[in-house]
Design a protein around this motif. Structure first.
Motif, PDB file in Angstrom:
ATOM      1  N   PRO A 298      14.608 -85.778  39.355  1.00 18.47           N
ATOM      2  CA  PRO A 298      13.885 -86.890  39.969  1.00 18.47           C
ATOM      3  C   PRO A 298      13.809 -86.773  41.488  1.00 18.47           C
ATOM      4  O   PRO A 298      14.598 -86.054  42.103  1.00 18.47           O
TER       5      PRO A 298
ATOM      6  N   THR B 289      20.057 -87.868  31.246  1.00 13.60           N
ATOM      7  CA  THR B 289      18.879 -87.633  30.400  1.00 13.60           C
ATOM      8  C   THR B 289      18.015 -86.520  30.985  1.00 13.60           C
ATOM      9  O   THR B 289      17.566 -85.610  30.263  1.00 13.60           O
ATOM     10  N   THR B 290      17.792 -86.568  32.305  1.00 10.78           N
ATOM     11  CA  THR B 290      16.916 -85.580  32.933  1.00 10.78           C
ATOM     12  C   THR B 290      17.538 -84.190  32.884  1.00 10.78           C
ATOM     13  O   THR B 290      16.856 -83.201  32.566  1.00 10.78           O
TER      14      THR B 290
ATOM     15  N   HIS C 299      10.904 -87.063  35.872  1.00  7.62           N
ATOM     16  CA  HIS C 299      11.568 -88.367  35.690  1.00  7.62           C
ATOM     17  C   HIS C 299      11.397 -88.807  34.235  1.00  7.62           C
ATOM     18  O   HIS C 299      10.314 -88.629  33.666  1.00  7.62           O
TER      19      HIS C 299
ATOM     20  N   ALA D 202       9.971 -95.244  38.317  1.00  2.00           N
ATOM     21  CA  ALA D 202      10.709 -94.494  39.354  1.00  2.00           C
ATOM     22  C   ALA D 202      10.768 -95.284  40.655  1.00  2.00           C
ATOM     23  O   ALA D 202       9.805 -95.974  41.017  1.00  2.00           O
TER      24      ALA D 202
ATOM     25  N   GLU E 212      18.771 -92.355  40.675  1.00  2.00           N
ATOM     26  CA  GLU E 212      18.714 -93.812  40.500  1.00  2.00           C
ATOM     27  C   GLU E 212      19.891 -94.342  39.692  1.00  2.00           C
ATOM     28  O   GLU E 212      20.335 -95.467  39.903  1.00  2.00           O
TER      29      GLU E 212
ATOM     30  N   GLN F 266      19.999 -91.938  34.109  1.00  2.00           N
ATOM     31  CA  GLN F 266      18.749 -91.248  34.440  1.00  2.00           C
ATOM     32  C   GLN F 266      19.009 -89.749  34.621  1.00  2.00           C
ATOM     33  O   GLN F 266      18.256 -88.904  34.140  1.00  2.00           O
TER      34      GLN F 266
END
Ligand code: PEP
Ligand code: MN
Length: 347
Positions: A104, A115-116, A303, A309, A108, A112
């Motif tokens: 991303p 998962t990314t 993302h 985002a 954040e 997040q």
């Protein structure tokens, strides 16, 4: 003019060279890298032939190269071979294998990033990106999670065998960013923050130097010289688009700058098609084009839910779009004698 010393040169041989420089009333800039020491001779105007012969025959000297450019140590004339920059334990920028950084714009949350990282590692990326300290045009916009963000990056990257690249905004943050990251990003807005460049030159972690918003290629290479000259030879350049007159794209991704920079410097050059275009739909074609143009790697914003985002959503790829990008890159990489990274460890 630069004097390239042999790898692991003994101190007394280096001292003999700097003593002769002093005796000739010239000034020397000594750049001590992990393997190699290079001495820049400043203020040489005439008698170059004599100096070449004089220094060329000294013990410990590998070569003496006259360089007319304003950047010297990073110039192509200074080094015959391309520099390979090691990042973390397994990644090399500048070799046959491309380096792919994905993640991303801003860190954040822990979720997040977990998962990314899982998705980009499965798709074949080898570095996780994400800003913990964010350079935002407005002081009221989200400024990043700071040290918590660095911790989330490290944890998510380690779980999936990825290295971490993240921006360092301020000299005061170098130590903490270097504790958590494998590659320190200097953002476009800081390309000419000479204090930051100098400090990053004095520490051992490799640096990703983005091209400034309106920097010429020569200014970009002089910025790289600040870091390299400080003794940090792990410098990677990143073309991320420059400002121009047409608002159709966020920036103009200067693809010609990739082969131009590679003809002027021995350092690796990667491309950032996300900031270079500002639009999700343009990231795929410009990534393919950048690799076709010879880029040594890519840094791409990804993302899990770009619509939510906190920064740069419109240019962020979804997780499936990133996987698709990696598939489409494979034949392009092969066509220019490159290959995508080996799959990360524990994806
Ligand atoms: C980023 O990588 O999120 C970023 C802020 O990049 P740049 O410095 O190129 O704008
Ligand atoms: Mn961004």
């Amino acid at each position: 003019m630069i004097i390239v010393m042999r790898p692991h040169v003994p101190e007394d041989e280096l001292a003999a060279v700097t003593s002769l420089i002093d005796a000739l009333h010239l000034s020397a800039h000594v750049s001590r890298g992990a393997e190699r020491t290079i001495v820049g001779l400043i203020g040489v105007s005439n008698d170059k032939e004599t100096l070449l012969a004089q220094f060329g025959q000294m013990d410990g000297v590998e070569s003496v190269v006259p360089i007319s450019k304003s950047y010297k140590l990073v110039s192509r004339e200074a080094r015959e071979h391309r520099t390979l920059v090691r990042v973390g334990a397994r990644i090399v920028f500048g070799g046959e294998e491309l380096a792919i950084c994905a993640g991303p714009c801003s860190v954040e949350s822990r979720e997040q990033l977990l998962t990314t990282a899982d998705a980009v590692a499965r798709a074949g990326a080898n570095l996780l990106r994400g800003g913990a300290f964010k350079p935002r045009s407005s002081p009221y916009a989200f400024q990043g999670l700071g040290v918590d963000g660095l911790k989330y990056l490290r944890e998510a990257a380690d779980l999936h065998g990825l290295a971490v690249v993240t921006e360092v905004l301020d000299v005061r943050d170098i130590e903490v960013v270097a504790q958590h990251a494998d590659l320190l990003q200097i953002g476009a807005r800081n390309m000419q923050n000479f204090g930051l460049l100098r400090e990053l030159g004095r520490q051992p972690k490799p640096v990703l130097l983005k091209r400034g918003l309106s920097a010429t290629i020569e200014e970009w290479l002089m910025a790289a010289e600040y870091v390299y000259g400080g003794g940090n030879h792990g410098v990677i350049l990143c073309e991320r688009g420059i400002r121009s007159f047409d608002p159709q794209t966020r920036n103009v991704l200067d693809l010609a700058a990739i082969p131009v920079a590679q003809s002027l410097t021995h350092l690796p050059v990667i491309a950032d098609p996300s900031h270079g275009t500002g639009q999700r739909a343009l990231v795929l074609p410009m990534s393919l084009a950048a690799v076709a143009a010879g880029a040594d790697g890519l840094i791409v914003e990804v993302h899990p839910n770009p619509a939510a985002a906190l920064s740069d959503g419109p240019q962020s790829l979804t997780l499936p779009l990133f996987a698709d990008l990696m598939r489409r890159l494979t034949p392009i990489a092969r066509a220019v004698d490159r290959r995508l990274p080996e799959p990360a460890l524990a994806a």
